[in-house]
Design a protein around this motif. Structure first.
Motif, PDB file in Angstrom:
ATOM      1  N   GLN A  81       0.827  -1.192   0.000  1.00 26.83           N
ATOM      2  CA  GLN A  81       0.000   0.000   0.000  1.00 26.83           C
ATOM      3  C   GLN A  81       0.870   1.254   0.000  1.00 26.83           C
ATOM      4  N   GLY A  82       0.516   2.208  -0.839  1.00 27.85           N
ATOM      5  CA  GLY A  82       1.208   3.481  -0.873  1.00 27.85           C
ATOM      6  C   GLY A  82       2.535   3.462  -1.589  1.00 27.85           C
ATOM      7  N   ALA A  83       2.751   2.499  -2.511  1.00 23.11           N
ATOM      8  CA  ALA A  83       4.036   2.380  -3.193  1.00 23.11           C
ATOM      9  C   ALA A  83       4.126   3.266  -4.426  1.00 23.11           C
ATOM     10  N   HIS A  84       3.158   4.146  -4.658  1.00 25.73           N
ATOM     11  CA  HIS A  84       3.145   5.085  -5.777  1.00 25.73           C
ATOM     12  C   HIS A  84       3.295   4.346  -7.107  1.00 25.73           C
ATOM     13  N   SER A  85       4.317   4.676  -7.909  1.00 25.76           N
ATOM     14  CA  SER A  85       4.442   4.086  -9.250  1.00 25.76           C
ATOM     15  C   SER A  85       4.750   2.589  -9.209  1.00 25.76           C
ATOM     16  N   GLY A  86       5.178   2.074  -8.067  1.00 26.60           N
ATOM     17  CA  GLY A  86       5.536   0.664  -7.985  1.00 26.60           C
ATOM     18  C   GLY A  86       4.359  -0.274  -7.829  1.00 26.60           C
ATOM     19  N   VAL A  87       3.149   0.261  -7.545  1.00 29.20           N
ATOM     20  CA  VAL A  87       1.992  -0.602  -7.296  1.00 29.20           C
ATOM     21  C   VAL A  87       1.620  -1.375  -8.568  1.00 29.20           C
ATOM     22  N   GLY A  88       1.461  -2.671  -8.402  1.00 31.75           N
ATOM     23  CA  GLY A  88       1.042  -3.509  -9.519  1.00 31.75           C
ATOM     24  C   GLY A  88       2.131  -3.818 -10.524  1.00 31.75           C
ATOM     25  N   LYS A  89       3.358  -3.373 -10.278  1.00 34.80           N
ATOM     26  CA  LYS A  89       4.459  -3.610 -11.211  1.00 34.80           C
ATOM     27  C   LYS A  89       5.235  -4.865 -10.811  1.00 34.80           C
ATOM     28  N   PRO A  90       5.786  -5.585 -11.802  1.00 37.72           N
ATOM     29  CA  PRO A  90       6.710  -6.686 -11.471  1.00 37.72           C
ATOM     30  C   PRO A  90       7.916  -6.117 -10.736  1.00 37.72           C
ATOM     31  N   THR A  91       8.179  -6.608  -9.536  1.00 35.66           N
ATOM     32  CA  THR A  91       9.148  -5.972  -8.654  1.00 35.66           C
ATOM     33  C   THR A  91      10.174  -6.978  -8.159  1.00 35.66           C
ATOM     34  N   LEU A  92      11.420  -6.509  -8.100  1.00 33.60           N
ATOM     35  CA  LEU A  92      12.513  -7.241  -7.470  1.00 33.60           C
ATOM     36  C   LEU A  92      13.033  -6.382  -6.325  1.00 33.60           C
ATOM     37  N   HIS A  93      13.042  -6.922  -5.098  1.00 39.45           N
ATOM     38  CA  HIS A  93      13.577  -6.211  -3.938  1.00 39.45           C
ATOM     39  C   HIS A  93      15.040  -6.597  -3.751  1.00 39.45           C
ATOM     40  N   VAL A  94      15.917  -5.602  -3.774  1.00 38.44           N
ATOM     41  CA  VAL A  94      17.343  -5.806  -3.494  1.00 38.44           C
ATOM     42  C   VAL A  94      17.621  -5.149  -2.155  1.00 38.44           C
ATOM     43  N   SER A  95      18.059  -5.945  -1.166  1.00 37.37           N
ATOM     44  CA  SER A  95      18.204  -5.431   0.188  1.00 37.37           C
ATOM     45  C   SER A  95      19.507  -5.907   0.805  1.00 37.37           C
ATOM     46  N   THR A  96      20.026  -5.102   1.736  1.00 35.06           N
ATOM     47  CA  THR A  96      21.277  -5.436   2.425  1.00 35.06           C
ATOM     48  C   THR A  96      21.247  -4.827   3.822  1.00 35.06           C
ATOM     49  N   PRO A  97      21.862  -5.467   4.824  1.00 33.14           N
ATOM     50  CA  PRO A  97      21.838  -4.942   6.193  1.00 33.14           C
ATOM     51  C   PRO A  97      22.743  -3.711   6.337  1.00 33.14           C
ATOM     52  N   VAL A  98      22.413  -2.897   7.330  1.00 33.31           N
ATOM     53  CA  VAL A  98      23.234  -1.736   7.703  1.00 33.31           C
ATOM     54  C   VAL A  98      23.705  -1.969   9.134  1.00 33.31           C
ATOM     55  N   ALA A  99      25.022  -1.920   9.333  1.00 38.45           N
ATOM     56  CA  ALA A  99      25.593  -2.195  10.657  1.00 38.45           C
ATOM     57  C   ALA A  99      26.349  -0.977  11.168  1.00 38.45           C
ATOM     58  N   ASP A 100      26.448  -0.897  12.514  1.00 40.85           N
ATOM     59  CA  ASP A 100      27.243   0.189  13.103  1.00 40.85           C
ATOM     60  C   ASP A 100      28.709  -0.216  13.163  1.00 40.85           C
ATOM     61  N   ARG A 101      29.515   0.612  13.849  1.00 39.60           N
ATOM     62  CA  ARG A 101      30.952   0.336  13.885  1.00 39.60           C
ATOM     63  C   ARG A 101      31.287  -0.970  14.586  1.00 39.60           C
TER      64      ARG A 101
END
Length: 575
Positions: free
Chosen positions: A172-192
């Motif tokens: 919900q609320g993904a604007h232009s991404g709604v209903g589009k074929p989507t690939l999520h590319v994700s990676t963790p963020v760590a501190d020092r």
């Protein structure tokens, strides 16, 4: 009979020269057609491999962007910022970087920084909304902790990148991404200190990505993309894509059957196939490559294909065929006029007999031939007699073979698979589990006090009890599970894929509850109870003998614990 077969055969030999001319022309046409098709197949395969390398390169570039954003977010260490003004300033800097990437990459439709706190609450989010870029304000940020691209990514060490399965975006609320074929590319963020406190997620519009990759391809090329099961993700007919999202799965192997080899054989990297759906697509020739873009996950590869209408490929060969046909027609016209009556008289009955042979071979059905009084009529009648005799023998053989096969592999009383079939399926399941690393389970079921019931109520009712128990076991298990009778009052169930041992516990409890209910058999209310034992692969053994032995021991542990219960093995406490 004025003319016999010899005279007609003589007329046929007179046309030999014409046939040689025609066959020579046909061979020339077929050779040129075949060579052209081979050349196009090579071009398609090369183009598909290049497109696959470009796709892999694009995904690697996206992964590098995700790592870059994670490094920037890591240096900000938002989880350590207490001052609200400093936090807003840092988030605006990150949002500015998100905007820059979205401007450079039209295939990016959304970039987010999602915190591990607040059930995966979005901290910074910039969406593509048509031609505009929108930074979502804090009041509209959402919790995303229940999405797999969040909780799966948080299990990764810093620097690792997760590629999600390709799906339609329904967030919900993904604007232009709604209903589009989507690939999520994700990676963790760590501190020092290396502690993960957030993750970067880039949403890729797959349609836009492929438009960029296709820009240098010829217009007649059609692009196909499918996941590891063959579900269509990209297809010239968009109504056929993402069928699994709408409850109507459609597979690439239904249109190109040879593609199943790429799905099942990991050693096969590419192939050329032709479509079978001619009514919808016409004749298509297509090349497919297997891309291992995500080898560490269940969605470890995709299939990429390029297709081209065969009629476009063969236009040049068709023009050559027309010229060859004109030459053959010119040299054959006079001979065909002279021999027309003889050839027609000969070919008509032969054609009818050929169609009858093909019909019999294809459908095992006898085709009535027109009655004749010459040698062909005798041959037709003899052929019909032979067909009738063959059909009779085939029916007898089929009935006998079917009965023997069923009897050899099934228990005659309950209709369940017998001991032989069970051990065959267990051996096959073990081989699959060793390759995949997944668990399987063997459940041993033995009825309590069945001998007493048999002696008191009679063997006929005892047989009906066994049949009722077989139906009970079948109804409480999945279609993929194997329920078999080993003999007497002993049954066994094979669970080929066990994602979680608790699922087996749930089935055991369901079976246990059903065994507490009385059965109405032949007007008698009979209470049948059972002791059950379970063994798991690889926990309790890595071969057939060990698994069956452990399940049997677990069942006896249940009996020693008072019967009418279940246990996993001798070391477990009966439930």
């Amino acid at each position: 009979m004025k003319y016999g077969i010899a005279f007609k055969l003589g007329c046929l030999l007179a046309l030999f020269g014409i046939l040689v001319t025609g066959l020579t022309g046909y061979y020339s046409y077929s050779s040129s057609r075949s060579m052209l098709l081979k050349a196009v197949e090579r071009d398609l395969l090369t183009a598909a491999q290049v497109l696959g390398r470009n796709l892999s390169s694009s995904i690697e570039n996206i992964s590098r962007d995700a790592r870059l954003l994670a490094d920037v977010a890591s240096t900000r260490e938002l989880q350590m910022v207490i001052d609200q003004g400093e936090r807003v300033h840092a988030e605006n800097d990150i949002a500015t970087l998100f905007r820059s990437l979205l401007l450079v990459h039209p295939e990016y439709v959304q970039i987010r920084l999602i915190s591990t706190a607040g059930h995966g609450l979005e901290q910074v989010r910039v969406d593509r909304d048509g031609e505009q870029l929108v930074q979502v304000d804090s009041s509209n940020l959402q919790e995303k902790g229940h999405y797999s691209y969040v909780f799966d990514t948080l299990r990764l060490p810093p620097g690792e990148v997760r590629l999600s399965p390709i799906v339609l975006n329904h967030e919900q609320g993904a604007h232009s991404g709604v209903g589009k074929p989507t690939l999520h590319v994700s990676t963790p963020v760590a501190d020092r200190k290396g502690q993960v406190f957030a993750l970067i997620v880039i949403n890729i519009d797959l349609d836009q990505l492929f438009k960029q990759l296709q820009s240098d391809l010829p217009e007649q090329y059609q692009v196909y993309l499918a996941n590891r099961w063959g579900d269509l993700l990209i297809h010239p007919d968009q109504q056929r894509t993402f069928g699994f999202d709408q409850g109507r799965r459609q597979f690439i192997q239904d249109e190109f059957p040879e593609v199943a080899q790429l799905l099942l054989n990991e050693k096969r990297a590419s192939l050329v196939s032709r479509s079978v759906d001619k009514e919808r697509n016409g004749n298509l020739v297509a090349a497919f490559v297997r891309l291992d873009i995500n080898p560490k996950t269940a969605e470890r590869f995709v299939l990429l294909g390029l297709g081209q209408p065969q009629k476009l490929v063969l236009e040049e060969a068709s023009r050559l065929g027309q010229r060859i046909a004109q030459i053959v027609l010119l040299f054959s016209l006079l001979a065909l006029t002279i021999a027309f009556i003889a050839s027609r008289a000969l070919t008509r009955p032969l054609k009818s007999m050929t169609e009858a042979v093909q019909l019999f071979s294809r459908e095992r059905r006898i085709h009535e031939l027109p009655p004749r009084r010459d040698e062909l009529g005798v041959l037709a009648r003899s052929f019909r007699e032979m067909q009738e005799e063959i059909l009779t023998h085939l029916e007898e053989l089929t009935e006998s073979r079917s009965a023997l096969e069923h009897l050899a592999r099934h228990d005659p009383l309950t209709g369940l698979p017998n001991r032989r079939v069970f051990f065959e399926r267990l051996e096959h399941a073990l081989a699959n589990s060793r390759r995949s690393g997944k668990q399987l389970a063997v459940l041993f079921v033995d009825l309590d006090h069945f001998k007493q019931l048999n002696d008191n109520l009679g063997h006929s009712l005892g047989d009906h009890v066994l049949q009722a128990v077989a139906n009970l076991l079948r109804s409480a298990t999945r279609e993929s599970d194997t329920v078999a009778r080993l003999g007497g009052d002993e049954f066994v169930i094979l669970f080929e894929v066990v994602e979680d041992p608790q699922h087996i516990v749930a089935i055991l409890e369901k079976l246990h509850d059903r065994f507490q209910l009385s059965m109405l058999i032949d007007g008698h209310e009979v209470k049948v109870q059972a002791s059950m034992g379970v063994s798991l692969f690889p926990r309790d053994g890595d071969d057939i003998e060990a698994l069956v032995q452990q399940a049997d021991r677990a069942m006896y542990a249940a009996k020693n614990a008072g019967r009418n219960t279940y246990a996993f093995n001798l070391s477990d406490t009966p439930s």
